[in-house]
Design a protein around this motif. Structure first.
Motif, PDB file in Angstrom:
ATOM      1  N   ARG A  46      -2.944   2.158  -5.113  1.00 44.63           N
ATOM      2  CA  ARG A  46      -2.261   3.506  -4.708  1.00 44.63           C
ATOM      3  C   ARG A  46      -0.886   3.088  -5.375  1.00 44.63           C
ATOM      4  O   ARG A  46       0.010   2.481  -4.769  1.00 44.63           O
ATOM      5  CB  ARG A  46      -2.483   4.646  -3.816  1.00 44.63           C
ATOM      6  N   GLU A  79      -9.875  13.242   5.867  1.00 42.79           N
ATOM      7  CA  GLU A  79      -8.394  13.558   5.341  1.00 42.79           C
ATOM      8  C   GLU A  79      -9.197  14.566   5.017  1.00 42.79           C
ATOM      9  O   GLU A  79      -9.769  14.899   4.284  1.00 42.79           O
ATOM     10  CB  GLU A  79      -7.831  12.103   4.910  1.00 42.79           C
ATOM     11  N   LYS A 105       0.690  -1.231   0.011  1.00 39.93           N
ATOM     12  CA  LYS A 105       0.063   0.061   0.365  1.00 39.93           C
ATOM     13  C   LYS A 105       1.019   0.974  -0.172  1.00 39.93           C
ATOM     14  O   LYS A 105       1.844   1.065   0.595  1.00 39.93           O
ATOM     15  CB  LYS A 105      -0.596  -0.319   1.771  1.00 39.93           C
TER      16      LYS A 105
HETATM   17  N1  NYM Z   1      -1.716  10.356  -2.281  1.00 44.67           N
HETATM   18  C1  NYM Z   1      -1.370   8.745  -2.306  1.00 44.67           C
HETATM   19  C2  NYM Z   1      -1.377  11.370  -2.804  1.00 44.67           C
HETATM   20  O1  NYM Z   1      -1.826  12.749  -2.584  1.00 44.67           O
HETATM   21  N2  NYM Z   1       0.005  11.109  -3.129  1.00 44.67           N
HETATM   22  C3  NYM Z   1       0.486  10.070  -3.384  1.00 44.67           C
HETATM   23  O2  NYM Z   1       1.371   9.561  -4.100  1.00 44.67           O
HETATM   24  C4  NYM Z   1      -0.431   8.847  -3.108  1.00 44.67           C
HETATM   25  C5  NYM Z   1      -0.461   7.399  -3.290  1.00 44.67           C
HETATM   26  O3  NYM Z   1      -2.648  10.553   0.164  1.00 44.67           O
HETATM   27  N3  NYM Z   1      -6.536  10.573  -0.743  1.00 44.67           N
HETATM   28  C6  NYM Z   1      -3.035  10.937  -1.455  1.00 44.67           C
HETATM   29  C7  NYM Z   1      -4.415   9.748  -1.743  1.00 44.67           C
HETATM   30  C8  NYM Z   1      -5.355   9.361  -0.968  1.00 44.67           C
HETATM   31  C9  NYM Z   1      -4.218   9.557   0.608  1.00 44.67           C
HETATM   32  O4  NYM Z   1      -4.557   7.466   0.090  1.00 44.67           O
HETATM   33  C10 NYM Z   1      -3.805   8.322   0.792  1.00 44.67           C
HETATM   34  P1  NYM Z   1      -5.339   6.663   0.694  1.00 44.67           P
HETATM   35  O5  NYM Z   1      -6.011   5.171  -0.155  1.00 44.67           O
HETATM   36  O6  NYM Z   1      -6.548   6.515   1.833  1.00 44.67           O
HETATM   37  O7  NYM Z   1      -4.713   5.699   2.294  1.00 44.67           O
END
Ligand code: NYM
Length: 212
Positions: free
Chosen positions: A100, A151, A44
């Motif tokens: 992601r 968030e 992740k």
């Molecule tokens: N996110 C995630 C970014 O802004 N840049 C990145 O490179 C990655 C991998 O982080 N809102 C943002 C997208 C999501 C947040 O992801 C955290 P998650 O899947 O909700 O933990």
């Protein structure tokens, strides 16, 4: 005597906006792969456990402000620091289901106003995924889901821009799925595409050429 080489695992990436059902689909996909006897593991990003990840976590929770460019580079560094481990797992035959990747990196940072081409550069040369499963959901529908808004970035206007940035990054390795359907319907499409990609990866070399 020459040793028979283990076929490599596939790098499967699951992407989408916030609350699109990505995490549930990653879990379902791992179960489906395991049920077929495929060695697979979850990864992740951001990895919130590393040093860069701890800073990113504070930023996402609103506990810390970081310049947009600087945080973009942190997200990229957070991926780079896992690359050796990821490559080793793939080479030993383990398929990875990645929640992601660099596509989120670009889609979110560019949605804040950073130049999209600038955003792509730090991730240039990362391992190229075999398949990107994009869970496409209308940001208004996503906003009605539980937990939305907790968030940073979880606002409809931001998510609309994120969605269109994702679309501009899509290429032939993407499968765009309608994420407004039931979990079972989506899971069936996800596992069919993933299993085909695992098969195809066996005879395709691993490439460190993302965006090259
Ligand atoms: N996110 C995630 C970014 O802004 N840049 C990145 O490179 C990655 C991998 O982080 N809102 C943002 C997208 C999501 C947040 O992801 C955290 P998650 O899947 O909700 O933990």
């Amino acid at each position: 005597a020459s040793q028979t080489q283990q076929p490599r695992g596939a790098l499967l990436v699951v992407e989408g906006g916030d609350r699109c059902g990505k995490t549930s689909q990653c879990t379902r996909l791992l179960d489906a792969l395991h049920a077929r006897g495929i060695d697979a593991r979850a990864v992740k990003f951001p990895d919130r456990t590393s040093e860069t990840g701890k800073l990113i976590d504070l930023y996402l929770k609103g506990a810390k402000d970081v310049d947009d460019h600087a945080v973009h580079l942190l997200f990229s560094a957070n991926r780079w620091e896992s690359m050796k481990h990821i490559r080793a797992l793939l080479e030993q035959g383990t398929t990875l289901v990645v929640d992601r990747y660099a596509f989120s990196g670009v889609a979110y940072s560019a949605a804040k106003g950073l130049d999209l081409e600038w955003c792509k550069q730090p991730d240039r040369g990362l391992l190229r995924p075999d398949l990107v499963l994009f869970l496409d959901l209308d940001p208004i529908a996503a906003a009605r889901r539980a937990g939305y808004g907790e968030e940073r970035y979880e606002r409809v206007d931001m998510q609309q821009r994120v969605r269109s940035n994702f679309m501009s990054l899509a290429d032939g390795s993407w499968k765009i799925l309608d994420a407004s359907r039931t979990v079972d319907e989506i899971a069936a499409d996800v596992s069919a595409a993933a299993i085909a990609a695992v098969e195809a990866a066996r005879s395709t070399p691993l490439c460190s050429d993302l965006w090259c």
